[in-house]
Enzyme design. Structure first.
Site: not given
Ligand code: PLP
Length: 416
Positions: A58, A111, A184, A209
């Site tokens: 962990r 998001y 982000d 992504k």
């Molecule tokens: C998909 C996404 C998230 C969340 O990510 P996960 O891997 O699905 O938890 C956060 N911010 C943005 C801009 C995203 O496209």
């Protein structure tokens, strides 16, 4: 560790140990819940900080650590830490650095789940938030509560209208007011935008992504100063929001081709956006690389490419647009973005499904809006496919209305 190299070189070699265990060229997947100690003296050396080694799953894993070093190299950061998803990165970060009584300022097009966490879930722990419209720097600064605001949270470009936040300007406000800035940067990836160089303190990616890039794993990352990242990593050990070593290996493998993929996606997305903009059945295209995008100049100043996501409004009802989406043959119909396969979706039916038509209109989600995440297929094939799907739509009933006003009404979308 190649942090000064260009991005394609960093993607391949950044953060890598040149010699790996067993002289393996690739980083091995270490499947271990725990790690053994030679004797009591080694335990003492470890806990007293005289040696650096693993202890328990962990708290860390060598395969995950290798992927963290590569993310740090790509972001140009002192260090990075990985999590089991993008949302695990968001939640661990916020819970690690915020205290009851503190306040967060966030741009309102972040998001959806980040918004849900910041604007409602954190209130249960005595942390409140103010949402400000994207692009309104005066509102952002005015929302800062002296002595209470700890963090600014923004995202750029955003979903689905690809709004671009002026990161250097927001970074200057954060510095002046003594608050931290979290960006982000999932959509642009480090290939197109490096927020730490633009004034952010922490940069977050949903590595699910583009960093992973193959729609086969979930992961999230945070990069920043060694001190901030270390505090967040310690709290990851409390929350248990870790990434597993198999996904870390897939992520490492995916990141090696990040620059290749994203440069191709930038080029194809721009071609697709231009094609759609010239198509009579398309009312509006949202792509920061187009001069028609409201944030084009901001995007040009801080991004070296405009990314692989294109949103557009097709002239027709929700059902017409579903027929268009169903008629495409190259992109797959799925949520998510950033992988090698092109993905298409109708935000009104996917991300905003629980809202009524009126509620969607109020937040500017047009019925005819389509989001396309461009993969690495040939641009010609994608364009031909979008073309045949648009042609397959029945001609619009005009009822004698003037095309422009009718189109604007059907657009049903505020200027973003
Ligand atoms: C998909 C996404 C998230 C969340 O990510 P996960 O891997 O699905 O938890 C956060 N911010 C943005 C801009 C995203 O496209």
């Amino acid at each position: 560790m190649l942090t000064d190299a260009r991005l394609a070189s960093r993607a391949v070699h950044g953060g890598d140990r040149r010699r790996k265990p067993e002289s393996s060229l690739t980083e091995p997947i270490v499947c271990a819940a725990t790690y053994t100690f030679e004797n009591a003296a080694e335990i003492a050396d470890h806990f007293e900080g005289r040696i650096s080694r693993e202890e328990y799953g962990r708290y860390g894993n060598p395969t995950v650590r290798a992927a963290e070093r590569k993310v740090a190299a790509l972001d140009g950061a002192e260090d990075a830490v990985l999590f089991g998803s993008g949302m695990a990165a968001v939640s661990t970060c916020l819970l690690a650095i915020l205290r009851s009584g503190q306040h967060v300022v966030m741009t309102s097009d972040c998001y959806r789940r980040t918004r849900q966490l910041v604007a409602s879930a954190l209130a249960r722990f005595g942390i409140d938030a103010t949402l400000v419209p994207p692009g309104d720097l005066d509102a952002l600064e005015a929302a800062i509560v002296p002595g209470r605001t700890r963090l600014l949270v923004t995202e750029s470009p955003t979903n689905p209208y690809l709004r671009v936040a002026d990161i250097p300007a927001i970074g200057r406000i954060a510095k002046r007011r003594g608050v931290k800035l979290l960006v982000d940067s999932t959509f642009p990836t480090p290939v197109n935008q490096r927020p730490l160089e633009l004034g952010a303190d922490l940069v977050l990616h949903s590595a699910t992504k583009y960093l992973g890039g193959h729609n086969d794993l979930l992961a999230g990352s945070l990069s920043g100063s060694a001190a901030l990242v270390s505090a967040i990593r310690d709290f990851r050990g409390v929350l248990g929001t870790i990434l597993d070593p198999h996904s870390a290996y897939l992520l490492l493998r995916g990141m090696k081709t990040l620059a290749l993929r994203v440069e191709k996606q930038n080029a194809t997305a721009l071609e697709v956006a231009r094609y759609l903009e010239s198509h009579p059945r398309v009312l509006r295209v949202f792509y920061p690389g187009l001069a028609s995008h409201p944030d084009h100049e901001v995007a040009r100043a801080q991004m070296s490419g405009f990314g692989g996501v294109v949103s557009f409004v097709v002239d027709g009802s929700l059902e017409d647009v579903s027929r268009f989406v169903d008629a495409t043959e190259v992109p797959l119909l799925a949520p998510s973005l950033g992988g090698v396969e092109s993905l298409i979706e109708q935000p009104a039916l996917m991300s905003f499904y629980e809202l009524t038509k009126e509620e969607r209109a109020a937040i500017g989600i047009a019925e005819g809006l389509v989001r396309l995440s461009v993969g690495i297929e040939d641009a010609e094939d994608l364009i031909a496919d979008l073309g045949q799907a648009l042609e397959s739509l029945s001609p619009l009933e005009r009822h004698g209305e003037d095309r422009d006003s009718g189109a604007r009404a059907r657009l049903g979308v505020h200027e973003p």
